[in-house]
Enzyme design. Structure first.
Site, PDB file in Angstrom:
ATOM      1  N   HIS A 388      46.428  33.013  47.621  1.00  0.00           N
ATOM      2  CA  HIS A 388      47.511  33.937  47.994  1.00  0.00           C
ATOM      3  C   HIS A 388      47.973  33.705  49.438  1.00  0.00           C
ATOM      4  O   HIS A 388      49.136  33.923  49.751  1.00  0.00           O
ATOM      5  CB  HIS A 388      47.040  35.384  47.857  1.00  0.00           C
ATOM      6  CG  HIS A 388      47.009  35.875  46.435  1.00  0.00           C
ATOM      7  ND1 HIS A 388      48.117  36.366  45.790  1.00  0.00           N
ATOM      8  CD2 HIS A 388      45.996  35.952  45.546  1.00  0.00           C
ATOM      9  CE1 HIS A 388      47.792  36.734  44.567  1.00  0.00           C
ATOM     10  NE2 HIS A 388      46.497  36.500  44.383  1.00  0.00           N
ATOM     11  N   ASP A 395      50.154  37.941  41.790  1.00  0.00           N
ATOM     12  CA  ASP A 395      49.458  38.733  40.769  1.00  0.00           C
ATOM     13  C   ASP A 395      50.516  39.600  40.109  1.00  0.00           C
ATOM     14  O   ASP A 395      51.210  40.368  40.803  1.00  0.00           O
ATOM     15  CB  ASP A 395      48.412  39.655  41.409  1.00  0.00           C
ATOM     16  CG  ASP A 395      47.219  38.885  41.966  1.00  0.00           C
ATOM     17  OD1 ASP A 395      47.074  37.692  41.652  1.00  0.00           O
ATOM     18  OD2 ASP A 395      46.435  39.502  42.714  1.00  0.00           O
ATOM     19  N   GLU A 477      41.352  35.758  35.580  1.00  0.00           N
ATOM     20  CA  GLU A 477      42.201  36.938  35.803  1.00  0.00           C
ATOM     21  C   GLU A 477      43.554  36.711  35.151  1.00  0.00           C
ATOM     22  O   GLU A 477      44.310  35.839  35.583  1.00  0.00           O
ATOM     23  CB  GLU A 477      42.366  37.175  37.322  1.00  0.00           C
ATOM     24  CG  GLU A 477      41.044  37.470  38.010  1.00  0.00           C
ATOM     25  CD  GLU A 477      41.130  37.490  39.540  1.00  0.00           C
ATOM     26  OE1 GLU A 477      42.149  37.037  40.100  1.00  0.00           O
ATOM     27  OE2 GLU A 477      40.163  37.951  40.167  1.00  0.00           O
ATOM     28  N   HIS A 480      46.832  36.494  37.566  1.00  0.00           N
ATOM     29  CA  HIS A 480      46.892  35.631  38.757  1.00  0.00           C
ATOM     30  C   HIS A 480      47.513  34.266  38.416  1.00  0.00           C
ATOM     31  O   HIS A 480      47.022  33.561  37.527  1.00  0.00           O
ATOM     32  CB  HIS A 480      45.456  35.469  39.285  1.00  0.00           C
ATOM     33  CG  HIS A 480      45.311  34.580  40.477  1.00  0.00           C
ATOM     34  ND1 HIS A 480      45.132  35.042  41.748  1.00  0.00           N
ATOM     35  CD2 HIS A 480      45.290  33.216  40.577  1.00  0.00           C
ATOM     36  CE1 HIS A 480      44.987  34.022  42.588  1.00  0.00           C
ATOM     37  NE2 HIS A 480      45.092  32.906  41.891  1.00  0.00           N
TER      38      HIS A 480
HETATM   39  C1  LIG Z   1      41.452  40.029  43.655  1.00  0.00           C
HETATM   40  C2  LIG Z   1      42.483  39.342  42.865  1.00  0.00           C
HETATM   41  N1  LIG Z   1      43.684  40.061  42.959  1.00  0.00           N
HETATM   42  C3  LIG Z   1      42.670  37.908  43.305  1.00  0.00           C
HETATM   43  O1  LIG Z   1      43.737  37.576  43.756  1.00  0.00           O
HETATM   44  N2  LIG Z   1      41.643  37.049  43.144  1.00  0.00           N
HETATM   45  C4  LIG Z   1      41.741  35.684  43.536  1.00  0.00           C
HETATM   46  C5  LIG Z   1      40.582  34.894  43.041  1.00  0.00           C
HETATM   47  C6  LIG Z   1      41.855  35.567  45.046  1.00  0.00           C
HETATM   48  O2  LIG Z   1      41.198  36.328  45.770  1.00  0.00           O
HETATM   49  O3  LIG Z   1      42.559  34.656  45.491  1.00  0.00           O
HETATM   50 ZN   LIG Z   2      45.567  36.833  42.592  1.00  0.00          ZN
END
Ligand SMILES: C[C@@H](N)C(=O)N[C@H](C)C(=O)O
Ligand SMILES: [Zn+2]
Length: 519
Positions: A388, A395, A477, A480
């Site tokens: 991110h 997400d 997830e 994501h």
């Molecule tokens: C926590 C979740 N929204 C997420 O984005 N998980 C991935 C693995 C991340 O932290 O990059």
């Molecule tokens: Zn994510």
């Protein structure tokens, strides 16, 4: 501060003090987070910044009683005067000491009304801490029977979760207090019976969440209540009375106000994004946004560092690709909803710190009912270097295009596990995707066979729609997605997310601040 008077859960235990309890709490507990605003003081010269310094309690209702029998009010007044002098000396010429004579609810309303009327930019309430009376141990001091509690030491900060700006100010203040050599108290943690038993808003800085304190809830400006030290502790009572201790507090508060009002690295609304980044709303305003880490409804239960606005920021390439997905879904009378986009690296650091604090499991029941918090990184639900932060990862889920309003989140309601069936978990307005967002659980695996056929088919729809425009799914997830051809594959960014500039031509009126009333 008299603790038994502040804790809602202890109404029965403190019946004799019920009148005081009534005076300190409000009973409308639905928590609504107000949109994050840039602190109003950032655009003002120090002498124009109006600071209301509230002296906790009154001369006739003195608050806690120290180990040597002195009323808290006397400590509060002395320290507040010292803080005022420091602020005045630093050029904050519009600092006002607020001393209240009225007790009870009228007195508390008077404090907040004064601060609101004078258009204060910052409200700081000065207090000193006690513990619940039943934990006081008896001792004789100068021939008088007194009560003490030596196991509690340190400062604490208290803020209402409705105002993200208050948390921002409290964080800076805590950092300054710790830089001055002070430590925070754990007295008020939920499982510590001697204190207020309230959740942390920031467990790394001794900042507690107070939903129901009048002076924090009803003030229209960033507001922080500082418990400067524990006066029922026999040593700390002496310590807080020393000029040296008061000087540390005064300097820390003043430095915090300086940093809060003139943060060198905290851009104000409308600050330009780094080249290559855009606000999604500027590219496609039809995509719904509910940036969870900017509010309370997320797995840490508080606004996360770096999220100063409920805005999706992405690289332009990712935002344009997302807009194409949206156009395809619109033909099916569906729409995307984004929950997280670009994530400042400082937010990732906060997740890491939080995951190492085993006691802070307030949000477990909803977000990770079956997963050990300490394993969230190891299990791949969170990344220590998140995609991110490269700006091209998002997400998201799917909602009906005609969904009217998103359901509000009430942080005081009983949590519903994200693993519950649609209708039993939090109603986020999405088509059934098998779990809630950020459900850190095996059920969130994109290919989980343990969700309904409808949820499996909806996950496939989301995945195919996103893959069609260049996004890669993540097996753990379903929400994501990472843009495969991302413009910054090796970089991690850390600029904060701030509000967008008002659209060109918007008539932003600059009104002169009215002169503060005489107190
Ligand atoms: C926590 C979740 N929204 C997420 O984005 N998980 C991935 C693995 C991340 O932290 O990059
Ligand atoms: Zn994510």
């Amino acid at each position: 501060m008299r603790l038994h008077a502040l804790h809602r859960g202890s109404i029965h235990a403190v019946a004799p003090f019920a009148w005081l309890l009534m005076s300190l709490v409000v009973f409308s507990l639905a928590v609504e987070v107000r949109p994050a605003l840039a602190a109003s003081c950032t655009s003002k010269a120090p002498e124009q910044i109006v600071i209301a310094l509230d002296v906790g309690h009154t001369a006739t209702n003195v608050g806690a009683t120290s180990a040597r029998g002195i009323g808290e009010y006397a400590f509060n007044l002395k320290l507040a005067q010292r803080v005022r002098d420091e602020l005045l000396g630093a050029g904050f010429r519009s600092t006002f000491l607020m001393v209240t004579e009225l007790n009870g609810h009228s007195g508390l309303s008077q404090r907040t009304e004064r601060a609101n009327r004078m258009n204060a930019d910052i409200f700081i309430s000065i207090h000193h801490d006690g513990v619940r009376d039943k934990y006081l141990k008896p001792w004789l001091y100068e021939g008088e029977q007194r009560g003490f509690f030596d196991d509690s030491t340190g400062f604490s900060l208290h803020v209402s979760p409705r105002y993200p700006e208050s948390l921002g100010l409290a964080r800076i203040m805590a950092d300054q207090l710790m830089a001055g050599g002070l430590h925070f108290t754990t007295t008020h943690e939920p499982n510590n019976p001697v204190g207020a038993r309230v959740p942390y808003l920031d467990s790394t800085r001794g900042i507690y969440r107070r939903d129901n304190l009048v002076v924090l809830r009803h003030t229209n400006m960033p507001a922080v209540l500082l418990e400067a030290g524990v006066i029922v502790n026999r040593d700390e009572e002496l310590l807080v009375s020393t000029p040296a201790y008061q000087a540390i507090i005064a300097a820390a508060v003043t430095e915090a106000v300086k940093k809060f009002c003139k943060p060198p690295d905290a851009p104000v609304a409308g600050t330009k994004l780094p080249s290559g980044f855009v606000y999604l709303a500027d590219i496609d305003p039809t995509i719904r946004q509910d940036i969870r880490y900017a509010g309370l409804h997320n797995f840490v239960g508080r606004p996360v560092e770096g999220y100063l606005a409920n805005e999706c920021v992405l690289t332009e390439r990712a935002a344009r690709a997302l807009s194409q997905v949206q156009a395809e879904l619109a033909a099916k009378k569906l729409s995307l909803i984004v929950w997280d986009c670009y994530r400042p690296a400082r937010a990732v650091r906060e997740f890491l710190l939080w995951s190492r604090l085993p006691r802070d499991i307030r949000m477990k029941a909803e977000f990770f009912p079956n997963t050990n918090k300490a394993e969230l990184f190891a299990l791949g639900y969170l990344a220590a270097r998140s995609a991110h932060s490269r700006g091209s990862t998002v997400d998201l889920g799917i909602v009906p295009a005609d969904l009217s309003a998103l359901a509000g989140y009430d942080s005081t309601a009983s949590p519903k596990p994200c693993t519950g069936a649609k209708g039993q978990r939090f109603e986020d307005g999405t088509i059934d995707l098998g779990t809630g967002y950020d459900c850190l659980d095996p059920l969130a695996r994109t290919g989980s066979p343990n969700v309904t056929a409808e949820a499996r088919s909806n996950r496939t729809l989301l995945q195919q729609s996103m893959q069609g425009f260049g996004f890669k799914p993540y097996s753990r997830e379903w929400w994501h997605f990472e843009l495969a051809d991302e413009p910054f594959p090796q970089q991690s960014f850390d600029f904060p997310i701030v509000a967008r500039a008002p659209p060109p031509g918007a008539n932003v009126k600059q009104e002169a601040a009215p002169a503060p009333p005489k107190l």
